[in-house]
Design a protein around this motif. Sequence first.
Motif, short mmCIF file in Angstrom:
data_model
loop_
_atom_site.label_atom_id
_atom_site.label_comp_id
_atom_site.label_asym_id
_atom_site.label_seq_id
_atom_site.Cartn_x
_atom_site.Cartn_y
_atom_site.Cartn_z
N THR A 48 44.63 34.17 35.49
CA THR A 48 45.13 35.34 34.75
C THR A 48 46.54 35.71 35.18
N LEU A 49 46.79 35.65 36.48
CA LEU A 49 48.06 36.16 36.96
C LEU A 49 49.22 35.26 36.56
N ILE A 82 40.25 42.48 36.16
CA ILE A 82 41.33 41.50 36.05
C ILE A 82 42.07 41.69 34.73
N PRO A 121 36.04 33.83 41.63
CA PRO A 121 36.92 34.99 41.47
C PRO A 121 38.39 34.65 41.70
N VAL A 143 40.42 44.87 41.92
CA VAL A 143 40.37 43.42 42.08
C VAL A 143 40.44 43.05 43.56
N LEU A 203 48.10 38.94 44.37
CA LEU A 203 48.20 40.06 43.42
C LEU A 203 49.63 40.59 43.35
N THR A 215 37.29 41.21 45.32
CA THR A 215 37.47 39.84 45.78
C THR A 215 37.30 39.77 47.29
N PRO A 243 35.89 33.03 48.09
CA PRO A 243 35.08 33.13 46.87
C PRO A 243 35.83 32.42 45.75
N LEU A 245 34.50 42.70 37.85
CA LEU A 245 35.68 41.95 38.27
C LEU A 245 36.48 41.47 37.07
N ILE A 246 35.77 40.91 36.08
CA ILE A 246 36.46 40.40 34.89
C ILE A 246 37.23 41.53 34.20
N LEU A 259 39.77 32.76 38.73
CA LEU A 259 40.02 33.68 37.63
C LEU A 259 41.32 34.43 37.87
N LEU A 260 41.49 34.88 39.10
CA LEU A 260 42.68 35.65 39.46
C LEU A 260 43.93 34.82 39.25
#
Lengths: 306, 335
Positions: free
Chosen positions: A149-150, B295, A142, B303, B27, B307, A139, B291-292, A145-146
């Motif tokens: 941000t991270l 995050i 998403p 998350v 993550l 995802t 995906p 989701l936003i 975005l991840l």
Amino acid sequence: MTDLAARKVDQALKPPRNQWWDVWDQFKTHKGALVGLFIFTTILLAVTVGPWIWSIDATYVDIRARNQGPGGAHPFGTDQLGRDLLARLMAGGKVSIAVGMTAMLLSLFLGTLIGVVAGFFKRAEGLLMGLTDLFLSLPLLPLLLLMVTLFREPLSQRFGPETGIFFLIVFAIGVTSWMQTARIVRGEVLALKEREYVLAARSIGTPSRRMVLRHILPNVMSPIMVSATLGIANAIITESALSFLGLGFPPDFPTWGRILFDAVDQMQLYPIRVILPGVAISLTVLSVNYIGDGLRDALDPRIRGR
Amino acid sequence: MLTYTFRRLLIAIPTLLFISLVIFILLEMAPGDPLADQPLTVPPEVREKMRIALGLDQPAYIRYLLWLKQFFWTEPTHVLDGWLGTSFSEGGQRIISWQFRSPAMDVIWQRLPQTLWVVGLAYLVGVIIAIPIGIVSAYKQYSWFDQIGTFVSMVGFSVPTFFTGVVLIIVFAVKLQWFPSIYDTTLKVTDAASFWKQVKQMIMPVTVLALFNASQISRFMRASMLDNLGQDYVRTARAKGMSEKVVVLKHVLRNSLIPVITVIALGIPTIFGGAIITEQVFKVNGLGQLLIVAIYANDLPMVQTLTFMFAALTVLFNLIADILYGVLDPRIRYD
């Protein structure tokens, strides 16, 4: 018969012509593409040369001149901090287009590399195409975005907020958009590999590296160029979407998406501030897409010359 | 066909495991601290206890395996228990969202209807308008209808959804005040008035997304029709004296729909994840918005779960698209 012979003589008498002139001739017949090229060049000139002519600094805060409408000293008006909107649009466009171009180059590089290697070397094919399929089933938005941000904090600490986030966004867009190019290039390479001239080159002992660089790559240029235009459009939209979600560049660093995002809060009072960057993004993407359409027709030998 | 489906399903398992691992590692590498938004007055030893309560003192691989167990065993059995009244999931720990302090799946179930209604409806509307437009555009190639249609679809997928959304809000919510600019999710449809209110607030987000989807699908439809209209079997059908309607709507349309249906199937996962931006513009609190927010709030279990669900849907619909292609087109044989 005589007709054919006459045409042959005719062609022999004509001075040799670069094939790119034929491509250009075909490209010219596509009106949308021509208009697109014109608009895109204008936008490019506006964001590169424009700041030399309109020399107000995009980050200059003039709080007394805030929220002005279009006209007078500020042709497009000013924002809530009194920054000139025209200057901000030009500065923002430079960043947006730079991100689009760089991300497109990265994704083309990855896509071409993976496509050529997978098509040319049989041993790598299974692994690389598996990787491509894997990436296609991720995906993407998403994950993008991840990623953004991270990693924005550590990268902006190491390289400074602007360069760090520029690298991050270009990298993130690049590694999530190479798959289509890789698939197309692999398909072309697989077909080219069976051609006689490749066999001829191999029989005189051409090493693989030169085979790819001299014989294969120049012949897959057309699909690569078409996916380049699509790549720019895609990257510009993705960057502005990220900025729009507040995950793009820092606030004092304008991009088109960021200017739009900042203006959304006050869109009831000052709709023009939303419209202008939005129109800029849409026009750029639309013109690039039209150029892509025209290029696809022009580079297709079945259509060209008809 | 069956062996092919079976093989693909088997391949999907390691793919999904790999994707979940990638998301987990991503993550894990994140610098964010889930306790960062706790007040500074919390003493360090309490903070340490909170970390233990969240399971953060365990090594990474244990947390990954625990998540796998929770997602693939505890959550499905919990649903099963709810249906059958059994107690398989007794004692099993569910995936807890750090931000909502409640099971992540429950929050997702709450948000799902909004997304399905708005985005799903938009997709449906998009498909319904795209197919006739594509057919007519291709049949009357280079007519004024085709010229306008191709231009509109080019504009439709070049203009980003956040811009069309904002423009619609300015025109219809601010200037004309026909529709509300913010989607009210607490609205319950009980009578005609509230139903009309629901329709009114759905019009704008659905229009934005439907326009975007329709422009993409109608391009595919047009190209596919054009491919088929020039084929020999079309000439044969005409030569047999069949009416133009039968030729176009029976022979050509059926064959042209094959690639278009797979494209439509491939687009379905984006219903769930891809409308993140539209949901943000119209403040629809669906899955994308969830989701936003997750995050932003560093809510790692949420998350990870969301995802991964998007990824699983993408893999699933890729598979469905491939199988559909084989089922609809007997010329294609996978085995």
